[in-house]
Design an enzyme around this catalytic site. Structure first.
Site, PDB file in Angstrom:
ATOM      1  N   ASP A   1      -7.434  30.150 -32.160  1.00  0.00           N
ATOM      2  CA  ASP A   1      -6.108  29.517 -32.123  1.00  0.00           C
ATOM      3  C   ASP A   1      -5.113  30.462 -31.449  1.00  0.00           C
ATOM      4  O   ASP A   1      -4.022  30.700 -31.953  1.00  0.00           O
ATOM      5  CB  ASP A   1      -5.650  29.187 -33.546  1.00  0.00           C
ATOM      6  CG  ASP A   1      -4.415  28.289 -33.582  1.00  0.00           C
ATOM      7  OD1 ASP A   1      -4.226  27.489 -32.641  1.00  0.00           O
ATOM      8  OD2 ASP A   1      -3.633  28.391 -34.545  1.00  0.00           O
TER       9      ASP A   1
ATOM     10  N   ASN B   1       0.799  33.250 -31.949  1.00  0.00           N
ATOM     11  CA  ASN B   1      -0.079  34.175 -32.663  1.00  0.00           C
ATOM     12  C   ASN B   1      -0.257  35.489 -31.911  1.00  0.00           C
ATOM     13  O   ASN B   1      -1.202  36.236 -32.161  1.00  0.00           O
ATOM     14  CB  ASN B   1      -1.441  33.525 -32.920  1.00  0.00           C
ATOM     15  CG  ASN B   1      -1.375  32.534 -34.068  1.00  0.00           C
ATOM     16  OD1 ASN B   1      -0.541  32.661 -34.958  1.00  0.00           O
ATOM     17  ND2 ASN B   1      -2.250  31.547 -34.057  1.00  0.00           N
TER      18      ASN B   1
ATOM     19  N   ASP C   1      -3.059  36.196 -37.247  1.00  0.00           N
ATOM     20  CA  ASP C   1      -3.469  34.906 -37.810  1.00  0.00           C
ATOM     21  C   ASP C   1      -4.835  34.443 -37.308  1.00  0.00           C
ATOM     22  O   ASP C   1      -4.950  33.583 -36.439  1.00  0.00           O
ATOM     23  CB  ASP C   1      -2.419  33.834 -37.528  1.00  0.00           C
ATOM     24  CG  ASP C   1      -2.640  32.593 -38.391  1.00  0.00           C
ATOM     25  OD1 ASP C   1      -3.590  32.605 -39.210  1.00  0.00           O
ATOM     26  OD2 ASP C   1      -1.892  31.616 -38.239  1.00  0.00           O
TER      27      ASP C   1
END
Length: 326
Positions: free
Chosen positions: A200, A205, A217
């Site tokens: 992700d 992030n 994360d």
């Protein structure tokens, strides 16, 4: 009391959880931007604030979360700039009914400028090193990117959720099988290797401060192709994406061969993300935070635009994939 567990995660309960593992809180508890889990910055007496992450109950098993943590520890050991959880007496995952939670050091910074070649090349270098470590072993308890099966599961969630207006059901039911067929053709034509990846890696992030990049994360880390962490850094028209890829490739190849054969997966991976995002909103709508954060979700406009996006993805899957020459 609300039936949703997060509704009862009060600042007092957050502090009680953190103090149960040996810290003394100073009553400063600030919620941070997070929906899937709940994340707080918590002040600590005579110390730097900590970041506390409370995992959504029943989403991950303990084994899956510990695999996430181990991946981060592996990366830290190789001096790759990730923000790994704090270990206390050898443990990184703790429990406070009904939540598993972890603590992290606070790191400041801002999202990198993906229009900057310097930032993109820096990302390319760190991604290559992350993927090198990710290739050393495989996840056993984390999800695997499966392609067509991911789409079928997302479609089933959307259609059974009751959130899509009924007048869109027929057109949606006609589109998603076509996407499945296109993904099967694309993803089976060139078999790819799966490794441990962030999963992700959008700009939110990534934290950049004084040329120090932090990747944060890893909650969605998966077993998947290296391209999963690369395509999310791309934006704009085809020519712009090719230019961005070339810069990322220059940094990446300093440490690891660039995955040229996975360029054909870019639109496949984008399609998976689009469909899974809508399914995720359907699954989480009972969480009181979601109607507040995504008030447009239950509107005809959202579903009309979602179906238009799926049609655009079907067209993109029929086009020649992006190509870089080694």
């Amino acid at each position: 009391m609300s039936a949703h567990p997060y509704a009862n995660l009060t600042p007092e309960r957050v502090m009680d959880a953190i103090e149960s593992v040996g810290y003394l809180c100073d009553a400063r508890v600030f919620p941070l931007n997070s929906y899937e889990n709940r994340v707080y910055q918590v002040g600590i007496e005579e110390g730097e604030p900590l970041i506390a992450k409370f995992y959504r109950p029943d989403r991950w098993s303990r084994a899956a979360i510990l695999e996430e943590h181990k991946f981060m520890f592996d990366l830290v050991e190789e001096e790759i700039p990730v923000v790994a959880p704090i270990q206390i007496d050898g443990e990184s995952l703790f429990y406070s009914e009904p939540f598993m939670f972890a603590l992290f050091p606070r790191r400041g910074g801002h999202a990198p400028e993906l229009s900057s070649n310097a930032d993109l090349e820096l990302l390319g270098r760190w991604l290559a090193r992350l993927h090198q470590v990710g290739s050393w072993e495989s996840f056993e308890h984390r999800p695997v990117i499966l392609g067509a099966q991911d789409l079928a599961q997302a479609a089933e969630t959307v259609l059974s959720s009751g959130h899509m207006p009924s007048d869109y059901h027929a057109v949606y039911a006609s589109i998603w099988p076509q996407l499945v067929q296109s993904l099967e053709q694309q993803m089976s034509s060139r078999p790819f290797r799966t490794i441990r990846v962030h999963g992700d890696l959008h700009p939110g992030n990534l934290l950049l401060r004084y040329e120090q990049l932090w990747m944060v994360d890893f909650d969605d880390c998966v077993q998947g192709p290296a391209m999963q962490d690369i395509w999310m850094l791309l934006s704009g028209a085809r020519d712009e994406q090719l230019s961005q890829l070339d810069v990322i490739r220059n940094g990446y190849e300093m440490f690891r061969p660039f995955p040229y054969t996975e360029l054909s997966l870019v639109e496949c991976l984008r399609t998976i993300r689009v469909m899974k995002h809508a399914a995720w909103l359907c699954q989480r709508w009972d969480d009181p935070a979601f109607p507040i954060a995504f008030p447009w979700f239950d509107s005809h406009r959202f579903w009309s635009e979602h179906i238009l996006t799926l049609r655009e993805q079907q067209a993109a899957l029929q086009q020649e994939p992006l190509v870089l020459f080694a």
